[in-house]
Design an enzyme around this catalytic site. Structure first.
Site, mmCIF file in Angstrom:
data_model
loop_
_atom_site.group_PDB
_atom_site.id
_atom_site.type_symbol
_atom_site.label_atom_id
_atom_site.label_comp_id
_atom_site.label_asym_id
_atom_site.label_seq_id
_atom_site.Cartn_x
_atom_site.Cartn_y
_atom_site.Cartn_z
ATOM 1 C CD GLN A 92 -7.561 5.673 -1.101
ATOM 2 O OE1 GLN A 92 -6.550 6.016 -1.709
ATOM 3 N NE2 GLN A 92 -8.762 5.693 -1.638
ATOM 4 C CD GLN A 99 -2.643 -0.055 -0.650
ATOM 5 O OE1 GLN A 99 -3.074 -1.178 -0.415
ATOM 6 N NE2 GLN A 99 -1.551 0.420 -0.084
ATOM 7 C CB THR A 100 -5.015 2.621 -7.107
ATOM 8 O OG1 THR A 100 -4.342 3.832 -6.786
ATOM 9 C CG2 THR A 100 -6.524 2.832 -7.030
ATOM 10 C CB VAL A 101 0.086 2.547 -5.716
ATOM 11 C CG1 VAL A 101 1.564 2.179 -5.709
ATOM 12 C CG2 VAL A 101 -0.260 3.342 -6.975
ATOM 13 C CG HIS A 105 0.210 5.873 -1.021
ATOM 14 N ND1 HIS A 105 -0.048 4.558 -1.366
ATOM 15 C CD2 HIS A 105 -0.771 6.600 -1.606
ATOM 16 C CE1 HIS A 105 -1.126 4.493 -2.123
ATOM 17 N NE2 HIS A 105 -1.599 5.722 -2.276
#
Length: 165
Positions: A92, A99-101, A105
């Site tokens: 993401q 994407q949350t972080v 990744h």
């Protein structure tokens, strides 16, 4: 004999989060593998770049190559150990993509026939339940995560490449 390059390494960074080495299962000079705090399927793991780049386009060619070479390596181990028929590999790239972080990744998610009512439900599940601050799913304990990481280290084999980790 001097200590190994990883002897002083106690943790890795995943965006703003500190990841203890006990929760990692793969380490190269450019990539590391970590178990997931809130997996959407058993065996759902993450591969992250050692440097905390927020976007995929920020990676160097060597980082892209290593990330995907390690994805192949981890995919074989995850398929074998968790009996996956298939895998979903997903990045993401940016907040609007889920994407949350803010750290590049790659999700490696074991898949089997019928694991989701609609095959693409995996993406909705990933977007809505993988968030670290999401309260719908209980985070796993550090002990459970360390146990899975240890098992995967044994399954994958060599911990590092004896280069500048």
């Amino acid at each position: 004999m001097p200590p190994s390059p990883t002897a002083a390494l106690r943790a890795l960074w995943f965006g703003p989060h500190t990841i203890p080495l006990s929760q990692t299962f793969l380490l190269t000079p450019l990539t590391y593998g970590l178990v997931n705090l809130k997996p959407i399927r058993p065996g759902h793991v993450l591969l992250a770049t050692r440097l905390p780049h927020p976007r995929f386009s920020d990676l160097s060619p060597d980082e892209v190559a290593d990330l995907f070479l390690q994805a192949q390596r981890v995919s074989r181990a995850i398929t074998r150990h968790f009996g996956a028929q298939s895998l979903t590999l997903c990045i993401q790239d940016g907040k609007e993509a889920g994407q949350t972080v803010p750290h590049v990744h790659l999700h490696v998610i074991p898949r089997n026939e019928g694991d989701f009512p609609d095959n693409d439900d995996v993406y909705e599940k990933l977007e809505h339940t993988h968030r670290i601050d999401n309260e719908e799913r209980t985070p796993r304990t550090p002990q459970d995560m360390a146990g899975e990481a240890e098992m995967l280290r044994k399954e994958i084999g060599e911990w590092n490449t004896d280069t500048d980790c």
